[in-house]
Design a protein around this motif. Structure first.
Motif, PDB file in Angstrom:
ATOM      1  N   ARG A  13       0.830  -1.207   0.000  1.00  9.30           N
ATOM      2  CA  ARG A  13       0.000   0.000   0.000  1.00  9.30           C
ATOM      3  C   ARG A  13       0.856   1.244   0.000  1.00  9.30           C
ATOM      4  O   ARG A  13       1.929   1.261   0.604  1.00  9.30           O
ATOM      5  CB  ARG A  13      -0.822   0.044   1.286  1.00  9.30           C
ATOM      6  CG  ARG A  13      -2.306  -0.083   1.104  1.00  9.30           C
ATOM      7  CD  ARG A  13      -3.016   0.306   2.399  1.00  9.30           C
ATOM      8  NE  ARG A  13      -3.722   1.557   2.224  1.00  9.30           N
ATOM      9  CZ  ARG A  13      -4.340   2.205   3.217  1.00  9.30           C
ATOM     10  NH1 ARG A  13      -4.303   1.731   4.432  1.00  9.30           N
ATOM     11  NH2 ARG A  13      -4.985   3.318   2.961  1.00  9.30           N
ATOM     12  N   ALA A  15      -2.131  -6.353   8.829  1.00  8.19           N
ATOM     13  CA  ALA A  15      -2.270  -5.467   9.990  1.00  8.19           C
ATOM     14  C   ALA A  15      -1.766  -6.111  11.269  1.00  8.19           C
ATOM     15  O   ALA A  15      -1.563  -5.436  12.269  1.00  8.19           O
ATOM     16  CB  ALA A  15      -3.739  -5.074  10.156  1.00  8.19           C
ATOM     17  N   MET A  16      -1.572  -7.431  11.267  1.00 11.29           N
ATOM     18  CA  MET A  16      -1.325  -8.149  12.514  1.00 11.29           C
ATOM     19  C   MET A  16       0.145  -8.531  12.716  1.00 11.29           C
ATOM     20  O   MET A  16       0.479  -9.249  13.655  1.00 11.29           O
ATOM     21  CB  MET A  16      -2.184  -9.417  12.555  1.00 11.29           C
ATOM     22  CG  MET A  16      -3.662  -9.177  12.316  1.00 11.29           C
ATOM     23  SD  MET A  16      -4.435  -8.138  13.572  1.00 11.29           S
ATOM     24  CE  MET A  16      -4.581  -9.308  14.913  1.00 11.29           C
ATOM     25  N   ALA A  35      -6.563 -12.604  11.120  1.00 14.53           N
ATOM     26  CA  ALA A  35      -7.933 -12.212  11.444  1.00 14.53           C
ATOM     27  C   ALA A  35      -8.864 -12.380  10.238  1.00 14.53           C
ATOM     28  O   ALA A  35      -9.984 -11.884  10.260  1.00 14.53           O
ATOM     29  CB  ALA A  35      -7.952 -10.773  11.937  1.00 14.53           C
ATOM     30  N   CYS A  89      -8.909 -10.964   7.416  1.00 12.77           N
ATOM     31  CA  CYS A  89      -9.378  -9.666   6.914  1.00 12.77           C
ATOM     32  C   CYS A  89      -9.274  -9.566   5.407  1.00 12.77           C
ATOM     33  O   CYS A  89      -9.813  -8.653   4.803  1.00 12.77           O
ATOM     34  CB  CYS A  89      -8.613  -8.523   7.574  1.00 12.77           C
ATOM     35  SG  CYS A  89      -6.990  -8.198   6.859  1.00 12.77           S
ATOM     36  N   CYS A 121     -12.823  -4.447   7.286  1.00 12.33           N
ATOM     37  CA  CYS A 121     -12.634  -5.420   6.202  1.00 12.33           C
ATOM     38  C   CYS A 121     -13.917  -5.921   5.594  1.00 12.33           C
ATOM     39  O   CYS A 121     -14.021  -6.144   4.398  1.00 12.33           O
ATOM     40  CB  CYS A 121     -11.922  -6.656   6.738  1.00 12.33           C
ATOM     41  SG  CYS A 121     -10.659  -6.278   7.921  1.00 12.33           S
ATOM     42  N   GLU A 144      -9.884  -0.149  -2.311  1.00 12.81           N
ATOM     43  CA  GLU A 144      -8.705   0.580  -1.842  1.00 12.81           C
ATOM     44  C   GLU A 144      -9.030   2.038  -1.504  1.00 12.81           C
ATOM     45  O   GLU A 144      -8.316   2.661  -0.734  1.00 12.81           O
ATOM     46  CB  GLU A 144      -7.576   0.534  -2.882  1.00 12.81           C
ATOM     47  CG  GLU A 144      -7.055  -0.867  -3.191  1.00 12.81           C
ATOM     48  CD  GLU A 144      -6.192  -1.465  -2.074  1.00 12.81           C
ATOM     49  OE1 GLU A 144      -5.847  -0.745  -1.117  1.00 12.81           O
ATOM     50  OE2 GLU A 144      -5.881  -2.682  -2.168  1.00 12.81           O
ATOM     51  N   PRO A 175      -5.740   7.122   6.548  1.00 15.11           N
ATOM     52  CA  PRO A 175      -5.301   5.943   5.789  1.00 15.11           C
ATOM     53  C   PRO A 175      -5.731   4.596   6.373  1.00 15.11           C
ATOM     54  O   PRO A 175      -5.813   3.632   5.647  1.00 15.11           O
ATOM     55  CB  PRO A 175      -3.779   6.067   5.798  1.00 15.11           C
ATOM     56  CG  PRO A 175      -3.466   7.021   6.900  1.00 15.11           C
ATOM     57  CD  PRO A 175      -4.622   7.945   7.004  1.00 15.11           C
ATOM     58  N   TYR A 176      -6.005   4.546   7.662  1.00 14.21           N
ATOM     59  CA  TYR A 176      -6.316   3.251   8.268  1.00 14.21           C
ATOM     60  C   TYR A 176      -7.786   2.879   8.161  1.00 14.21           C
ATOM     61  O   TYR A 176      -8.215   1.905   8.763  1.00 14.21           O
ATOM     62  CB  TYR A 176      -5.847   3.232   9.735  1.00 14.21           C
ATOM     63  CG  TYR A 176      -4.369   2.961   9.873  1.00 14.21           C
ATOM     64  CD1 TYR A 176      -3.441   3.945   9.547  1.00 14.21           C
ATOM     65  CD2 TYR A 176      -3.890   1.719  10.275  1.00 14.21           C
ATOM     66  CE1 TYR A 176      -2.078   3.708   9.639  1.00 14.21           C
ATOM     67  CE2 TYR A 176      -2.521   1.476  10.379  1.00 14.21           C
ATOM     68  CZ  TYR A 176      -1.628   2.478  10.054  1.00 14.21           C
ATOM     69  OH  TYR A 176      -0.279   2.236  10.140  1.00 14.21           O
ATOM     70  N   ILE A 231      -9.312   1.454   5.926  1.00 15.72           N
ATOM     71  CA  ILE A 231      -9.554   0.142   5.305  1.00 15.72           C
ATOM     72  C   ILE A 231      -8.701  -0.951   5.940  1.00 15.72           C
ATOM     73  O   ILE A 231      -8.690  -2.091   5.483  1.00 15.72           O
ATOM     74  CB  ILE A 231      -9.266   0.175   3.786  1.00 15.72           C
ATOM     75  CG1 ILE A 231      -7.806   0.543   3.520  1.00 15.72           C
ATOM     76  CG2 ILE A 231     -10.204   1.120   3.068  1.00 15.72           C
ATOM     77  CD1 ILE A 231      -7.381   0.325   2.068  1.00 15.72           C
ATOM     78  N   GLU A 232      -7.983  -0.618   7.020  1.00 15.36           N
ATOM     79  CA  GLU A 232      -7.127  -1.631   7.668  1.00 15.36           C
ATOM     80  C   GLU A 232      -7.946  -2.400   8.708  1.00 15.36           C
ATOM     81  O   GLU A 232      -8.925  -1.906   9.237  1.00 15.36           O
ATOM     82  CB  GLU A 232      -5.932  -0.945   8.341  1.00 15.36           C
ATOM     83  CG  GLU A 232      -5.012  -0.208   7.380  1.00 15.36           C
ATOM     84  CD  GLU A 232      -4.070  -1.132   6.608  1.00 15.36           C
ATOM     85  OE1 GLU A 232      -3.645  -2.155   7.167  1.00 15.36           O
ATOM     86  OE2 GLU A 232      -3.776  -0.816   5.432  1.00 15.36           O
ATOM     87  N   CYS A 233      -7.483  -3.610   9.012  1.00 11.36           N
ATOM     88  CA  CYS A 233      -8.204  -4.487   9.934  1.00 11.36           C
ATOM     89  C   CYS A 233      -8.030  -4.018  11.381  1.00 11.36           C
ATOM     90  O   CYS A 233      -6.969  -3.549  11.781  1.00 11.36           O
ATOM     91  CB  CYS A 233      -7.664  -5.900   9.784  1.00 11.36           C
ATOM     92  SG  CYS A 233      -8.383  -7.096  10.904  1.00 11.36           S
ATOM     93  N   GLY A 243      -8.370  -6.094  13.936  1.00 14.26           N
ATOM     94  CA  GLY A 243      -7.941  -7.238  14.736  1.00 14.26           C
ATOM     95  C   GLY A 243      -9.047  -8.274  14.895  1.00 14.26           C
ATOM     96  O   GLY A 243      -8.790  -9.400  15.291  1.00 14.26           O
ATOM     97  N   PRO A 249      -3.524  -3.262  16.428  1.00 15.27           N
ATOM     98  CA  PRO A 249      -4.093  -2.723  15.196  1.00 15.27           C
ATOM     99  C   PRO A 249      -5.204  -1.709  15.460  1.00 15.27           C
ATOM    100  O   PRO A 249      -5.296  -0.693  14.761  1.00 15.27           O
ATOM    101  CB  PRO A 249      -4.666  -3.952  14.492  1.00 15.27           C
ATOM    102  CG  PRO A 249      -3.964  -5.114  15.089  1.00 15.27           C
ATOM    103  CD  PRO A 249      -3.546  -4.729  16.465  1.00 15.27           C
ATOM    104  N   ARG A 293      -5.671  13.157  12.981  1.00 15.87           N
ATOM    105  CA  ARG A 293      -6.117  14.025  11.894  1.00 15.87           C
ATOM    106  C   ARG A 293      -7.322  14.859  12.291  1.00 15.87           C
ATOM    107  O   ARG A 293      -8.011  15.423  11.447  1.00 15.87           O
ATOM    108  CB  ARG A 293      -6.419  13.171  10.656  1.00 15.87           C
ATOM    109  CG  ARG A 293      -5.144  12.685   9.982  1.00 15.87           C
ATOM    110  CD  ARG A 293      -5.388  11.613   8.954  1.00 15.87           C
ATOM    111  NE  ARG A 293      -4.122  11.178   8.380  1.00 15.87           N
ATOM    112  CZ  ARG A 293      -3.258  10.371   8.989  1.00 15.87           C
ATOM    113  NH1 ARG A 293      -3.522   9.893  10.190  1.00 15.87           N
ATOM    114  NH2 ARG A 293      -2.115  10.028   8.412  1.00 15.87           N
ATOM    115  N   TYR A 339     -16.362  -2.429  19.142  1.00 19.13           N
ATOM    116  CA  TYR A 339     -15.832  -2.946  20.412  1.00 19.13           C
ATOM    117  C   TYR A 339     -14.307  -2.823  20.448  1.00 19.13           C
ATOM    118  O   TYR A 339     -13.729  -2.296  21.406  1.00 19.13           O
ATOM    119  CB  TYR A 339     -16.278  -4.401  20.558  1.00 19.13           C
ATOM    120  CG  TYR A 339     -15.648  -5.132  21.724  1.00 19.13           C
ATOM    121  CD1 TYR A 339     -16.078  -4.934  23.034  1.00 19.13           C
ATOM    122  CD2 TYR A 339     -14.628  -6.062  21.512  1.00 19.13           C
ATOM    123  CE1 TYR A 339     -15.512  -5.616  24.098  1.00 19.13           C
ATOM    124  CE2 TYR A 339     -14.049  -6.756  22.566  1.00 19.13           C
ATOM    125  CZ  TYR A 339     -14.484  -6.526  23.854  1.00 19.13           C
ATOM    126  OH  TYR A 339     -13.929  -7.207  24.909  1.00 19.13           O
TER     127      TYR A 339
END
Lengths: 645, 132, 300
Positions: free
Chosen positions: A457, B38-39, B72, B74, C157, C172, C192-193, C195-197, C199, C213, C224, C238
């Motif tokens: 990315r 991410a993990m 995870a 994802c 995700c 993306e 930027p995060y 779209i990140e997982c 956990g 994460p 930001r 959660y």
């Protein structure tokens, strides 16, 4: 009847002595012999000797594909007094021993059947002589990049006229956009401009820029080509190239030559060394065309060369050979979402980097990033973007990116000595003279840091473009807060390549790269006789390979032009005019435009030189008036009987 | 590491292929999966290294890795994989290789009280399906 | 697009979490939908979707439960609306399997004694808002100005991947939540995060592993300038919420993590009892009172 072992290729699978034994008794077979390599000199001599001994009038050779050695054996037969069209090949290698490697018994049986069929065919073969066709000794070269220019110069220097067509207003192709070239780092313009000016002044080259091939008819040696010359709205015969018009033009739009990194007037010459050095008006950007007013250029032109009323013109040319040198494009921006390509201004591609580094480019050769003009101190280069990516791009390797990325990283270090270049790579493919040394120099002497892994990315974070990568060698994830990212995007065929292939009636692969006749032995011939390929139109390649292939295609054209007349196989369709009713079904069946109706005599005719001998018309003919020479219905039936036993 | 035919073309790798439906041989180890995972900060092996172990027939070592429990699912990796390998499926095949014989990575009875009390039902159902 | 008053009815699948820990997600969504003329018709025979899509090629059993729900929903109509990202993901992916993989379809149908061909359209409520209500019409329905509240969208995700099966948004660079937030009058905080997982279910692992994460996600939004984060996944809510437990000291306040429908209900001026902020670690109450969009002290 001669059976070749082809070493173990045939003899390792097919029981050759057994085949010889079975064929010996067949009707019409005077003698059957085998030999280890029939194509060798002693093998050829053996054939000649037996032809003379037995006074044979026809021969069957059971060996490899006729594509390989048919002409060899035809000339052997001819030298011993047998008509070459009474020499038949039974392909017992590609069609027998290779596909049936694990079934030797079946393969032996099949070899016998294939030979029996060939024997039956040769019994019905007539003695024919090759057809002869004239050659127009002029060539058309499509695309005036380094490949097309080199081919055009080589042909023209040999004394034959060349029509050189390019759809852009200038020649030079992508090479004109490059700053320096690997592995010597010589300036691209410095080595290109001698070629462009030579092309521009060569008396044997008719240069047609802003032009595209619209239709092609005819056949090898005798093509008729229609070329559309687009209106430039400037009378080039009057224009002196003084540049007043471009100076005064009030419109500014992104320049394609600068890949959008700079703007240009609606009337402009793309770059200082452009050949021809004459401006064109882009109507989509011109205020006269879009708003109906302006006309500043017309007012300032001292020679009255501006011609808003100019129309496209159609030019017809007759040529004997065509070289396709249409080059490449880069992978489209929209398709690399995870790198923000086309979204973040500081994520650029290789050609954009070339322009940043070019003395005549938007930053006069200083490395300044597009967003704010700052000198980037951390620069990440990413290789294989779209290449070697069957899921999101193309499965193939684009071949030149390893080298040009090493070049970019080194050039960057030369301009920004305190900057740090990083290169994400998967494998370094540097097979070429001086290439590996060039890459090693980048790491050892210039401090380019190579990281083995792909990037997942890229995203914008304030002033930075953040890169999430990996170094698989250390097993560590890598995060770099970069100032600029350069993507080595995949090489794809130039837009319109597939459409051009249709116009030329030749083939491309699924991506649009022009197909060569044989990947190893006929790499510059297309699948259509008289049409040759050079440069990236065929596959991604670098400048040395492109120039080599261009020279090679020119040599092929010159070979074609060197014969007084061309020969064409006589095994074409023929019409029994007594029976033909002129129904025209054969005309529809023909894929080569070789069949036509003679409306006066009400019979169908064959244009021998266009006929490829495929037999479609003979099969379609309802009453048997059309037949295929040396593949008569009776021959086909006899062959089937021979196979069915 | 000893390599031989029976190791690199072993029964365990075939079983993983049946469970996951994935061909790990397609992987050319570019690492794009690891680059975008991410993990990774908690992992002992990066995702592409787990795949490499399976390619080499070192399934026991892959099964012993914490990484397979930290995935995870994802799908950030498979979404970008140039070779079309769905790593989450491979990770799942490694997990179920441990779980199907009756193994448990997490015992529901021993989950901390605050997790049981506060975690959404979705977390408990998903987690226990992956871990027991 | 204009609002078609009272004309839109959708079969609706709530899922387990929305009936328990994430009640506020459902109550705010159903009430907001009603205010927009959309009736979410809870289906009768639903069961847990399984919470995670099974990734085993040799085992179709985990598809049974979501398949039963899909077959049952098909009898109500051609579409099924979900709210929870996980339910959306599992139901839509299961539906894709049943539509495209004949072998697995036959196996599952034989087990559940149905003849379901995967011909249902599984939708997310955000898609209803975008395509059927329309964000322009939504903007016109706003009663309480959110006054430029800085909100960071968080997709996680389950809404985005796998894109070839879900086709929800650009995987993306998604923008449906941004468009939604803009329609409500919020100031969108891109980060930027998004779209990140977070956990996900690794939250159950001992030792607080998923919080790493999640903290990255929260920090990416907070740094930001985000005053709140919106999500459509109870597990994301959660994880992002718990990751901030005890982490925010005097120097920085926690960032409330709320469901997009809670923000929607506030904007539509609905009574505060539909919001259901109970159970949030970082209470959104102080923030919302501070910007004056809710008044009652009842929101703790």
């Amino acid at each position: 009847m001669f059976v070749c072992w082809c070493g173990l290729n045939i003899g390792g699978v097919v029981d050759v002595p057994r085949v010889v034994e079975e064929i010996s008794g067949c009707p019409g077979v005077a003698r059957a012999v085998d030999y280890r390599y029939m194509c060798s000199d002693p093998g050829q001599q053996l054939i000649r000797d037996i032809i003379r001994e037995e006074r044979l009038d026809s021969v069957v050779i059971a060996a490899c594909s006729p594509g390989m050695h048919e002409s060899t054996f035809q000339s052997v037969a001819e030298s011993a007094g047998v008509n070459p069209y009474r020499c038949e090949i039974a392909n017992i290698r590609e069609q027998c021993s290779w596909p049936h490697q694990n079934e030797p018994l079946e393969a032996t049986r099949k070899a016998v059947e294939l030979i029996r069929a060939a024997v039956e065919k040769v019994r019905g073969d007539e003695a024919l002589s090759a057809l002869s066709i004239p050659v127009t000794r002029r060539a058309l070269v499509i695309g005036a990049g380094i490949a097309g220019m080199q081919a055009a110069l080589d042909i023209a220097d040999a004394g034959h006229e060349v029509v050189l067509v390019d759809r852009l207003p200038h020649i030079g192709g992508h090479m004109a956009q490059l700053s320096e070239t690997f592995p010597t780092l010589d300036c691209s313009q410095c080595i290109l401009t001698p070629k462009t000016s030579e092309v521009g002044r060569h008396p044997g080259i008719r240069l047609l820029t802003s032009s595209e091939v619209e239709s092609v008819s005819g056949y090898v040696g005798n093509f008729t080509v229609k070329i559309r010359r687009r209106a430039t709205y400037v009378n080039w015969d009057l224009c002196t190239g003084c540049g007043l018009c471009t100076e005064k033009c009030p419109s500014r739009t992104p320049s394609a030559f600068e890949r959008g990194l700079a703007e240009e007037p609606a009337i402009s010459i793309a770059f200082p060394q452009a050949v021809p050095h004459k401006p064109v008006i882009r109507p989509e950007a011109c205020r006269h065309f879009t708003k109906g007013k302006c006309g500043v250029c017309e007012k300032v032109c001292p020679v009255g060369a501006i011609d808003f009323g100019q129309q496209d013109s159609l030019i017809e040319e007759k040529v004997g050979a065509i070289v396709v040198a249409t080059g490449y494009d880069l992978h489209p921006k929209a398709k690399v979402g995870e790198y923000g390509y086309g979204v973040y201004p500081d994520v650029i591609d290789g050609l954009e980097f070339e322009r940043l580094n070019s003395a005549s480019g938007p930053t006069q050769g200083q490395i300044r990033r597009p967003s704010d003009g700052k000198v980037p101190k951390e620069v990440v280069f990413i290789q294989c973007v779209g290449s070697r990516d069957q899921e999101n791009g193309y499965p193939y390797c684009s071949k030149i990116c390893c080298m040009y990325t090493a070049k970019h990283a080194r050039l960057y270090k030369h301009k920004v000595p305190d900057g740090q270049p990083y290169v994400f790579y998967m494998d370094i493919r540097a097979g070429g003279k001086g290439y590996e040394e060039f890459v090693q120099h980048a790491t050892e002497e210039e401090g380019v840091l190579y990281l083995r892994g792909r990037v997942a990315r890229v995203f914008q974070d304030g002033e930075h473009v953040v890169v999430f990568g990996v170094d698989t060698l250390s097993g560590k994830k890598v995060e770099i807060r970069a100032d600029m990212v350069v993507l080595a995007t995949a090489i794809v065929p130039a837009s319109g390549a597939k459409e051009l292939a249709r116009v030329l009636k030749t083939a491309t692969d699924e991506y649009g790269f022009f197909s060569e006749a044989h990947p190893k032995l006929r790499p510059v011939e297309s699948l259509t006789r008289g049409i040759y390929i050079a440069g990236c139109a065929q596959a991604p390649k670098d400048i040395p390979d492109t120039v080599t292939q261009a020279g090679s295609s020119a040599a092929k054209v010159l070979t074609l032009f060197s014969a007084p007349r061309l020969s064409h196989s006589p095994t074409v369709a023929a019409v029994d005019e007594e029976i033909c009713t002129g129904c025209g079904i054969c005309v529809e069946a023909c894929a080569y435009e070789a069949r036509a109706l003679d409306t006066r005599r009400h019979v169908a005719v064959v244009n021998d030189v266009l006929c490829e001998g495929c037999g479609a018309c003979a099969v379609a003919c309802p009453n048997g008036a059309t037949r295929q020479r040396n593949m008569a219905r009776s021959q086909a039936m006899a062959m089937i009987d021979a196979v069915m036993g | 590491m000893r390599l031989a035919r029976d190791v690199v073309r072993g029964e365990e790798e075939r079983k993983l292929r049946d469970i996951s439906g994935e061909e790990v041989r397609s992987c050319y180890q570019c690492g794009k999966c690891s680059a975008g995972c991410a993990m990774t900060s908690m992992m002992d092996l990066l995702p592409h290294q787990v795949i490499r172990l399976v390619q080499l027939g070192q399934v026991e070592e892959a099964l012993a890795s914490r990484t397979i429990w930290l995935c995870a699912s994802c799908l950030a990796c498979s979404a970008r994989c140039p070779r079309g390998v769905s790593l989450p499926n491979v990770m799942e095949s490694l997990r179920v290789t441990m779980l199907r014989p009756g193994g448990r990575h997490i015992d529901p009875a021993r989950l901390p009280a605050d997790v049981l009390e506060n975690a959404p039902e979705q977390a408990l159902v998903a987690g226990l399906r992956k871990y027991s | 697009m204009s609002l078609r008053q009272g004309s839109m009815r959708y079969p609706y699948f709530p899922g387990c979490t929305l009936k328990a820990k994430a009640r506020g997600f459902e109550t705010s969504a159903v009430a907001s939908a009603g205010a927009l003329g959309v009736h979410l018709d809870e289906m009768e025979n639903w069961q847990c979707c399984g919470a995670t899509f099974p990734l085993q090629a040799d085992n179709s059993f985990p598809l049974v439960s979501p398949a039963r729900t899909l077959a049952s929903a098909r009898k109500m109509g051609e579409r099924l609306v979900t709210l929870c990202s996980a339910c959306y993901n599992v139901l839509k992916r299961t539906n894709h399997v049943l539509r495209t993989d004949v072998g697995r379809r036959d196996k599952v149908n034989a087990f559940i004694e149905e003849d379901y061909a995967g011909d249902l359209e599984v939708m997310h409520f955000l898609e209803v808002l975008r395509d059927d209500v329309g964000f322009d019409a939504l903007a016109r329905s706003v009663k309480t100005s959110l006054g430029g509240l800085a909100v960071a969208p968080y997709y996680g995700c389950l809404l985005l991947r796998p894109n070839d099966e879900l086709g929800f948004d650009d995987p993306e660079a998604p923008h449906i939540l941004e468009d939604f937030l803009s329609a409500l009058g919020c100031q969108v905080v891109d980060h930027p995060y998004k779209i990140e997982c977070c956990g996900s279910y690794v939250a159950l692992e001992p030792g607080d592993l998923a919080s790493g994460p999640s903290r990255m996600v929260v920090e990416s939004a907070r740094s930001r300038g985000a005053q709140a984060i919106v999500t459509s996944c109870p597990l994301c809510q959660y994880n992002l919420d718990v990751a901030q437990q005890g982490a925010h000291g005097r120097e920085q306040a926690g960032v409330p993590v709320i469901y997009f429908t809670q923000l929607l209900a506030i904007a539509l001026g609905l009574p505060e009892d539909v919001l259901g902020f109970e159970g949030h670690v970082i209470s959104p109450g102080p923030l919302l009172r501070c910007v004056g969009v809710v008044g009652s002290d009842a929101i703790a």
